[in-house]
Motif scaffolding. Structure first.
Motif, short mmCIF file in Angstrom:
data_model
loop_
_atom_site.label_atom_id
_atom_site.label_comp_id
_atom_site.label_asym_id
_atom_site.label_seq_id
_atom_site.Cartn_x
_atom_site.Cartn_y
_atom_site.Cartn_z
N THR A 31 -6.54 17.41 -13.62
CA THR A 31 -7.66 17.69 -12.72
C THR A 31 -7.63 16.82 -11.47
OG1 THR A 31 -9.04 16.12 -13.95
CG2 THR A 31 -9.17 18.44 -14.60
N LEU A 32 -6.81 15.76 -11.49
CA LEU A 32 -6.72 14.84 -10.35
C LEU A 32 -5.28 14.37 -10.20
CD1 LEU A 32 -7.90 12.90 -8.17
CD2 LEU A 32 -8.40 11.31 -10.04
N VAL A 33 -4.78 14.44 -8.97
CA VAL A 33 -3.46 13.90 -8.63
C VAL A 33 -3.69 12.67 -7.77
CG1 VAL A 33 -1.29 14.32 -7.40
CG2 VAL A 33 -2.37 16.18 -8.71
N ILE A 34 -3.07 11.55 -8.18
CA ILE A 34 -3.19 10.30 -7.42
C ILE A 34 -1.81 9.94 -6.86
CG2 ILE A 34 -3.73 7.84 -7.50
CD1 ILE A 34 -5.56 8.45 -9.90
N ASN A 35 -1.78 9.74 -5.55
CA ASN A 35 -0.56 9.36 -4.85
C ASN A 35 -0.59 7.85 -4.61
OD1 ASN A 35 1.53 8.89 -3.08
ND2 ASN A 35 0.82 10.32 -1.53
N ASN A 36 0.31 7.13 -5.25
CA ASN A 36 0.39 5.67 -5.07
C ASN A 36 1.54 5.27 -4.14
OD1 ASN A 36 -0.49 5.57 -8.47
ND2 ASN A 36 -1.81 4.84 -6.84
N ARG A 37 2.00 6.21 -3.36
CA ARG A 37 3.15 5.96 -2.50
C ARG A 37 2.75 6.11 -1.03
NH1 ARG A 37 9.07 8.82 -2.89
NH2 ARG A 37 10.10 6.97 -2.09
N PRO A 38 3.08 5.12 -0.20
CA PRO A 38 2.79 5.30 1.22
C PRO A 38 3.69 6.38 1.81
CG PRO A 38 3.74 3.11 0.80
CD PRO A 38 3.66 3.83 -0.50
N ASP A 39 3.16 7.14 2.76
CA ASP A 39 3.99 8.13 3.45
C ASP A 39 5.13 7.43 4.18
OD1 ASP A 39 2.78 10.50 2.70
OD2 ASP A 39 1.42 10.55 4.41
N ASP A 40 6.23 8.13 4.31
CA ASP A 40 7.42 7.66 5.03
C ASP A 40 8.07 6.43 4.40
OD1 ASP A 40 7.13 9.71 6.96
OD2 ASP A 40 5.62 8.51 8.00
N GLU A 41 7.90 6.27 3.09
CA GLU A 41 8.56 5.15 2.41
C GLU A 41 10.07 5.33 2.41
OE1 GLU A 41 7.26 2.55 -1.31
OE2 GLU A 41 7.85 4.58 -1.90
N GLU A 42 10.51 6.60 2.34
CA GLU A 42 11.94 6.88 2.42
C GLU A 42 12.14 8.24 3.09
OE1 GLU A 42 13.57 6.70 -1.52
OE2 GLU A 42 12.85 8.66 -2.06
N PRO A 43 13.28 8.45 3.71
CA PRO A 43 13.54 9.72 4.38
C PRO A 43 13.48 10.89 3.40
CG PRO A 43 15.19 8.07 4.99
CD PRO A 43 14.38 7.49 3.88
N GLY A 44 12.88 11.98 3.86
CA GLY A 44 12.82 13.20 3.06
C GLY A 44 11.69 13.24 2.05
N ALA A 93 -0.56 10.52 -11.80
CA ALA A 93 -0.34 9.59 -10.70
C ALA A 93 1.16 9.46 -10.47
CB ALA A 93 -0.94 8.23 -11.02
N TYR A 94 1.55 9.38 -9.20
CA TYR A 94 2.98 9.28 -8.89
C TYR A 94 3.24 8.27 -7.80
CZ TYR A 94 2.35 12.05 -4.62
OH TYR A 94 1.97 12.48 -3.38
N CYS A 95 4.48 7.78 -7.80
CA CYS A 95 5.02 6.92 -6.75
C CYS A 95 6.52 7.19 -6.73
CB CYS A 95 4.66 5.44 -6.99
SG CYS A 95 5.26 4.79 -8.56
N ARG A 96 7.33 6.27 -6.27
CA ARG A 96 8.77 6.53 -6.22
C ARG A 96 9.36 6.68 -7.62
NH1 ARG A 96 13.32 4.26 -6.98
NH2 ARG A 96 12.52 2.17 -7.25
N SER A 97 8.99 5.78 -8.52
CA SER A 97 9.55 5.82 -9.88
C SER A 97 8.51 6.01 -10.98
CB SER A 97 10.31 4.52 -10.16
OG SER A 97 9.39 3.44 -10.24
N GLY A 98 7.25 5.90 -10.63
CA GLY A 98 6.17 5.94 -11.62
C GLY A 98 5.71 4.55 -12.04
#
Length: 144
Positions: A31-44, A93-98
């Motif tokens: 019901t909720l997606v949490i993004n723990n990653r800053p934008d533009d952390e890596e290309p693509g 919740a997601y980030c580069r590796s979790g």
């Protein structure tokens, strides 16, 4: 292809998700997606706005609580605790590796008074190690 890792019945951590992973998250009842990653952390990297739009289109909420290389701050822990309390359904919740997502979840759980051993065990079930922040977990849990 998703790499969702079930931490407990209410929380799933994942490495970077793609737009195609939103359908699987919805199918799992998220019901909720949490993004723990800053934008533009890596290309693509897929921008948070694109994930937010896909989540909203699928009927899920979205929150951005970015964690940079500088680490965790009280504001992020508070925001994560608020996000965890904001819904009755499963959270992805997601980030580069979790790892950042899981560590931030662990700190928020400790702040809410969850037993540190339970937190560590649940994180380990998902393949994550909270030992780098165990002292913080213990301190937050004891402060309740």
């Amino acid at each position: 292809m998703s790499d969702f890792r079930q931490i407990n019945e209410a929380f799933i951590a994942s490495p970077q998700i793609g737009l195609e992973d939103i359908a699987e998250a919805k199918a799992r009842g998220v019901t909720l997606v949490i993004n723990n990653r800053p934008d533009d952390e890596e290309p693509g990297q897929i921008a948070g706005d694109a994930i937010a739009a896909a989540a909203h289109a699928a009927g899920m909420d979205y929150r951005a609580i970015p964690v940079t290389h500088a680490g965790f701050g009280q504001g992020q822990v508070d925001a994560m605790a608020d996000a965890l309390a904001s819904t009755d359904g499963p959270i992805l919740a997601y980030c580069r590796s979790g790892t950042r997502s899981t560590l931030l979840w662990a700190l928020a759980q400790a702040k809410q008074g969850v037993n540190p051993s339970v937190i560590a065990s649940q994180a380990a079930n998902g393949g994550y190690d909270v030992s780098p922040i165990r002292q913080l977990i213990d301190m937050l849990s004891a402060g309740r």
